[in-house]
Write a protein that holds these residues in place. Structure first.
Motif, short mmCIF file in Angstrom:
data_model
loop_
_atom_site.label_atom_id
_atom_site.label_comp_id
_atom_site.label_asym_id
_atom_site.label_seq_id
_atom_site.Cartn_x
_atom_site.Cartn_y
_atom_site.Cartn_z
N ALA A 209 0.83 -1.21 0.00
CA ALA A 209 0.00 0.00 0.00
C ALA A 209 0.87 1.26 0.00
N GLU A 210 2.03 1.21 0.65
CA GLU A 210 2.89 2.38 0.75
C GLU A 210 3.93 2.43 -0.36
N GLY A 211 4.01 1.38 -1.16
CA GLY A 211 4.87 1.40 -2.34
C GLY A 211 6.34 1.15 -2.06
N TRP A 212 6.68 0.32 -1.10
CA TRP A 212 8.09 -0.01 -0.88
C TRP A 212 8.27 -1.53 -0.79
N GLN A 213 9.52 -1.95 -1.06
CA GLN A 213 9.88 -3.37 -1.00
C GLN A 213 10.86 -3.59 0.15
N PRO A 214 10.71 -4.71 0.86
CA PRO A 214 11.64 -4.99 1.96
C PRO A 214 13.03 -5.32 1.42
N TRP A 215 14.03 -5.18 2.26
CA TRP A 215 15.36 -5.61 1.88
C TRP A 215 15.40 -7.14 1.79
N PRO A 216 16.20 -7.68 0.91
CA PRO A 216 16.16 -9.13 0.64
C PRO A 216 16.41 -10.00 1.87
N LEU A 217 17.45 -9.69 2.65
CA LEU A 217 17.77 -10.54 3.79
C LEU A 217 16.73 -10.39 4.90
N ASP A 218 16.16 -9.20 5.01
CA ASP A 218 15.09 -9.00 5.99
C ASP A 218 13.91 -9.91 5.67
N LEU A 219 13.55 -10.04 4.40
CA LEU A 219 12.45 -10.91 4.00
C LEU A 219 12.77 -12.37 4.30
N GLU A 220 13.98 -12.82 3.97
CA GLU A 220 14.33 -14.22 4.19
C GLU A 220 14.38 -14.56 5.67
N GLN A 221 14.88 -13.61 6.49
CA GLN A 221 14.87 -13.85 7.93
C GLN A 221 13.44 -13.93 8.46
N ALA A 222 12.56 -13.11 7.93
CA ALA A 222 11.15 -13.17 8.34
C ALA A 222 10.56 -14.54 8.03
N LEU A 223 10.86 -15.08 6.86
CA LEU A 223 10.31 -16.40 6.50
C LEU A 223 10.88 -17.50 7.41
N LEU A 224 12.15 -17.37 7.80
CA LEU A 224 12.75 -18.36 8.71
C LEU A 224 12.10 -18.32 10.09
N ARG A 225 11.55 -17.17 10.45
CA ARG A 225 10.96 -17.03 11.78
C ARG A 225 9.50 -17.43 11.84
N LEU A 226 8.91 -17.76 10.72
CA LEU A 226 7.52 -18.21 10.74
C LEU A 226 7.42 -19.53 11.49
N PRO A 227 6.32 -19.76 12.20
CA PRO A 227 6.17 -21.01 12.94
C PRO A 227 6.03 -22.20 12.00
N ARG A 228 6.34 -23.36 12.50
CA ARG A 228 6.23 -24.59 11.70
C ARG A 228 4.78 -24.82 11.28
N VAL A 229 3.82 -24.50 12.17
CA VAL A 229 2.40 -24.55 11.83
C VAL A 229 1.97 -23.11 11.55
N ALA B 77 9.13 -25.35 25.05
CA ALA B 77 7.73 -25.24 24.65
C ALA B 77 7.56 -24.90 23.18
N VAL B 78 8.61 -24.47 22.50
CA VAL B 78 8.50 -24.13 21.08
C VAL B 78 9.23 -25.21 20.27
N GLY B 79 8.86 -25.31 19.01
CA GLY B 79 9.59 -26.23 18.15
C GLY B 79 8.99 -27.61 18.02
N GLY B 80 7.86 -27.88 18.69
CA GLY B 80 7.22 -29.18 18.53
C GLY B 80 7.92 -30.29 19.29
N PRO B 81 7.53 -31.54 19.00
CA PRO B 81 8.10 -32.68 19.73
C PRO B 81 9.61 -32.77 19.55
N ALA B 82 10.28 -33.18 20.60
CA ALA B 82 11.74 -33.34 20.54
C ALA B 82 12.09 -34.51 19.64
N GLY B 83 13.01 -34.28 18.72
CA GLY B 83 13.46 -35.33 17.83
C GLY B 83 14.83 -35.84 18.21
N ALA B 84 15.51 -36.45 17.26
CA ALA B 84 16.78 -37.10 17.55
C ALA B 84 17.82 -36.13 18.06
#
Length: 892
Positions: free
Chosen positions: A574-594, A735-742
């Protein structure tokens, strides 16, 4: 020549006598005040010796405080060993000042703590010469002790003990210090380590002086017991138990302190408790032990976790019952405290004694004992049932499956939105952790929208690191940069050629400059995000420049909700700007698994599909594919499984274990390929890295992928060091990250088997946290523990008590699963601690066992003999069979 010039010449040449003669000459108060000011200025600027200055200070300064301040300057304090005591006293007498003793006291509290410093004796002589009270400051006491042991450092002690005692006793009697300072040796933590030093001469010398009436014997005995009641290192407490025993207390002296020994036997560290039990035993043998004192201390002593101390207490109570059969009714109920012990043999022995004296118990005592019987193991409880009328109470109370509740991360703190808040944040010399760093990063971008010049001024006023950095420089300052940015921000000389190329290499998953080891790769993400902001905010204002960061988390774990990220992208379009590339990729890495929570997704996916900008389409495609899938994990062993151990022939990994990661689906970014594609066995110099200085990953880069974090940790902490890592992770980590794996269960396994008790405690806390959050995979943890014990990297005797502790603290269902998976590996291992573990399994089996046999258990239970492991294996086998029969459905 002026007065000051004359005095200065004496000071420059270090002439003490001439300085004394000058300041005791005909000087009026006004002259002394003027010379005192000049002396203060002179001391601040000159490098000079102490003696003449000390004499001048006493002769000129107006007060003890002013003289102490002058003589305590660093250039003079190091020379207090040359303090001219006699001259200072003569000058004070001539001036008729009364504050020389106060000056001595002020100097006493400023003595250095260096054991090699010899300043204590001159200051002590000044105290003695003035008749001032003996200071009791810690540094003065330590200085006294250092002086006492000075012969050992300078010449060494004589070979004969009698000569050593004579020398030490003589030094103890030198001056007015013995009476005043001996009580203080019982008050300072860690002092026992000093007093036990050279040739152990201090304690026998005190004993000799006590025998001669020069030291109060009762004061020494009471001081030892007071010190032993105070937490301290075992080595430090050992001196006081030794001093106490060298005094050879009489039965009267022991009897007068029986309550003190009883308290120590109940709650003191194990070596001190053993010391106390020894003296309680002596009192009992002499017929001087107050049985009421013993009865009060016995329950706590029987509940101690150290088996040897609990058994010693049981033996002591048994002896008392035999020695005083008429008091059996009072003493026997105290033994019931052992019924709930994890040591089966202790509980069985206590029950045997109780049953042997059941006839001596009155109604109230029988009721008290009956209340403890619910804690007995099944077979022992059956023995107690008839004797104590447990009709209707023959089953134990249901075990509480509760424990610590799961701790969730706090919401993200309020953002920085004003220039004033930003200036306040940047005024601090160092940022308090990554949360504050993220707030400042977001604040810079947000505030720059309305105040671009002021933000640029703030950045320009901060010191900087030039880009690019050399590899060794990066490794030295990397952590400083992360904690202090943007005070030490990355200012780039050629952003187009160097920064952009480095960032693109990171986004594509390629080797980047600066790194010496592939494990440091993860740290480039926050560092390059800092640089990305610094570069992006440089130059004149640009309407297309981002007006906010996308990757700012929504809670303090670092996670970012999909709904919030969607709103930020809608705002950007809406404001007409694009995020910086690494900022976007870090945001996607921080999304929850669900992505959209546990319930229905709602309108989120449809709204995301309507985004049209490049960043919006990237997000829409990402969430349409379900986000990042969990990586696949492969457990790797350093060598083959030990021959003859459980499942060794199945090809299971052996020895020290780590975990390799591979993307669990299509690779959607270079970051995913590297982060989720870990090969822990690759050489440190692989992929073009020089191969030194590995680094731990930051938690907040991929916060909802606990297994990725654990897998990146394992190469650095296997098999020792995992407990230190788990002790430092936030409370919400479980409490985050789901069931403990190997990877996580392997990290926990190493912590539970660590050499240091504090690291094992961190492992127990993690087990409880995972259990409380419903994320504990007991079967996986048990398999990891069992294999590591069977192959040798872990010692079972360290692990077993921690599992018992975790079960007692509330993780019983999970620990049952651990034991079922682990026992096949360890039944044939060293027996230390194994009987207690089998007893715990027997306790947990009812209501949890499905009746399936544990591999190897029947073979051990079928052995002949009455060894502890065999007896407990039989009990567990019977408990499992009973559980199986209780599950057989009755007739329809």
């Amino acid at each position: 020549m002026s007065d000051w010039e004359e005095l200065r010449r004496h000071l420059d040449l270090g002439h003490v006598k001439r300085a004394e003669a000058f300041v005791t000459g005909e000087l009026d108060p006004r002259q002394r005040a003027g010379l005192a000011k000049k002396l203060t200025t002179y001391v601040r600027s000159a490098s000079l010796g102490l003696p003449a200055v000390a004499v001048a200070a006493v002769g000129l300064m107006p007060s003890s405080a002013a003289a102490a301040t002058l003589l305590s300057r660093a250039s003079l304090r190091t020379a207090w060993r040359s303090l001219p005591v006699a001259e200072m006293v003569r000058v004070a007498d001539h001036r008729k000042v009364t504050w020389l003793g106060d000056l001595a006291e002020r100097m006493a509290v400023r003595l250095p703590r260096d054991p090699w410093d010899s300043s204590w004796r001159p200051v002590a002589d000044l105290i003695g010469a003035t008749g001032a009270p003996v200071p009791d400051a810690d540094v003065f006491v330590l200085g006294w002790l250092n002086w006492l042991f000075e012969p050992a450092r300078q010449r060494g002690w004589p070979t004969a003990e009698a000569e050593r005692i004579t020398i030490m006793a003589g030094r103890l009697l030198d001056g007015p210090f013995l009476t005043a300072l001996v009580p203080r040796i019982f008050e300072l933590n860690g002092l026992g380590l000093v007093l036990a030093g050279p040739e152990a001469v201090f304690a026998p010398s005190l004993v000799a002086l006590a025998g001669a009436g020069r030291v109060d014997r009762d004061e020494l005995l009471d001081g030892c017991l007071i010190r032993l009641h105070t937490p301290d290192r075992p080595g430090a407490l050992r001196f006081f138990t030794g001093l106490h025993d060298l005094l050879e207390p009489t039965p009267d002296e022991l009897a007068a302190r029986a309550e003190e020994y009883a308290d120590l036997a109940a709650v003191a560290p194990s070596p001190v408790a053993g010391f106390a039990l020894k003296h309680l035993s002596t009192l009992l043998g002499a017929g001087r032990l107050d049985l009421d004192v013993l009865r009060s201390a016995a329950p706590a002593g029987l509940e101690r976790t150290e088996k040897v101390r609990a058994r010693e207490m049981l033996t002591l109570v048994e002896r008392a019952i035999r020695q005083y059969p008429d008091r059996a009714g009072d003493l026997v109920p105290a033994l019931a405290a052992a019924f709930g012990a994890s040591d089966y043999d202790l509980a069985a022995r206590a029950l045997e004694v109780v049953l042997g004296h059941a006839g001596a118990l009155g109604p109230e005592a029988r009721e008290e004992v009956a209340g403890y019987c619910a804690g007995l193991p099944d077979d022992l409880r059956e023995k107690a049932r008839a004797a104590f009328g447990l009709v209707g109470r023959d089953q134990p109370e249901p075990l509480d499956e509760g424990g610590p509740t799961a701790i969730q991360p706090d919401p993200w703190p309020a953002p920085i939105t004003t220039l004033g808040e930003l200036e306040l944040a940047l005024s601090r010399p160092i940022l308090s952790g990554w949360v504050e760093l993220e707030r400042v990063m977001a604040g810079l971008v947000a505030v720059a929208v309305a105040h671009p010049e002021e933000v640029q001024r703030l950045l320009d006023g901060l010191s900087s690191y030039r880009w690019p950095l050399e590899q060794d420089e990066f490794c030295r300052i990397r952590f400083t940069m992360e904690s202090s940015w943007p005070r030490n921000s990355l200012k780039l000389s050629c952003p187009d050629q160097q920064f952009v190329a480095t960032r693109d290499a990171l986004l594509e998953g390629r080797a980047t400059p600066l790194l010496q080891h592939w494990s440091q790769w993860v740290h480039m993400i926050p560092l390059l995000r800092m640089a990305e902001i610094g570069v992006g905010l440089a130059g004149p204002p640009d309407p297309a420049r981002p007006r906010a960061l996308l990757a700012t988390p929504t809670d303090e774990s670092g996670r970012l909700s999909a709904e919030v990220l969607l709103e930020r992208l809608i705002r950007a379009e809406a404001e007409g700007w694009q995020p910086w590339p690494l900022d976007l990729e870090q945001a996607l890495l921080r999304l929850p698994r669900v992505l959209w929570g546990a319930g229905p997704a709602g309108p989120g996916p449809d709204r995301a599909a309507g985004l049209t900008s490049p960043a919006g389409r990237r997000f829409a495609a990402f969430v349409a594919a379900g986000g990042l899938p969990d990586p696949e994990q492969t457990v790797r062993g350093r060598w083959p499984a030990r021959e003859g151990t459980y499942r060794a022939g199945s090809g299971r990994p052996g020895g020290v274990r780590t975990v390799a990661l591979s993307p669990g689906g299509p690779v959607r970014s270079g970051l995913q390929r590297v982060l989720f594609g870990l090969d822990p066995d690759r050489p440190w110099g692989a992929d073009g890295y020089p191969g030194t200085n590995p680094a731990m990953p930051p938690l907040h880069v991929f916060p909802d992928f606990r297994e990725v974090y654990s897998a990146w940790m394992l190469p650095h902490v296997a098999p020792e060091g995992a407990g230190r890592i788990l002790a430092d992770v936030p409370a919400w980590w479980c409490a985050v990250g789901g069931p403990a794996g190997a990877a996580t269960t392997l990290l926990v396994a190493y912590a539970l088997g660590a050499e240091r008790a504090a690291e094992r405690a961190a492992g127990v806390d993690t087990v409880l946290g995972l259990s409380a959050a419903g994320n504990l995979d007991g079967t996986a943890l048990g398999e990891q523990l069992g294999a590591l014990i069977a192959d040798g990297p872990l010692v079972g005797a360290r692990v077993y008590p921690e599992l018992i502790e975790a079960a007692r603290a509330g993780a019983r269902a999970g620990i049952w699963d651990v034991l079922v998976a682990m026992l096949p590996y360890v039944l044939d291992q060293k027996p230390a601690g194994l009987p207690d573990l089998l007893a715990l399994a027997t306790e947990l089996a009812p209501g949890r066992s499905d009746g399936s046999d544990i591999p190897g258990l029947s073979e051990v239970a079928g052995r002949t003999g009455t060894g502890k492991v065999v007896v407990q294996a039989r009990r567990l086998r019977e408990a499992i069979r009973a559980a199986a029969s209780s599950r057989v459905p009755g007739p329809a």
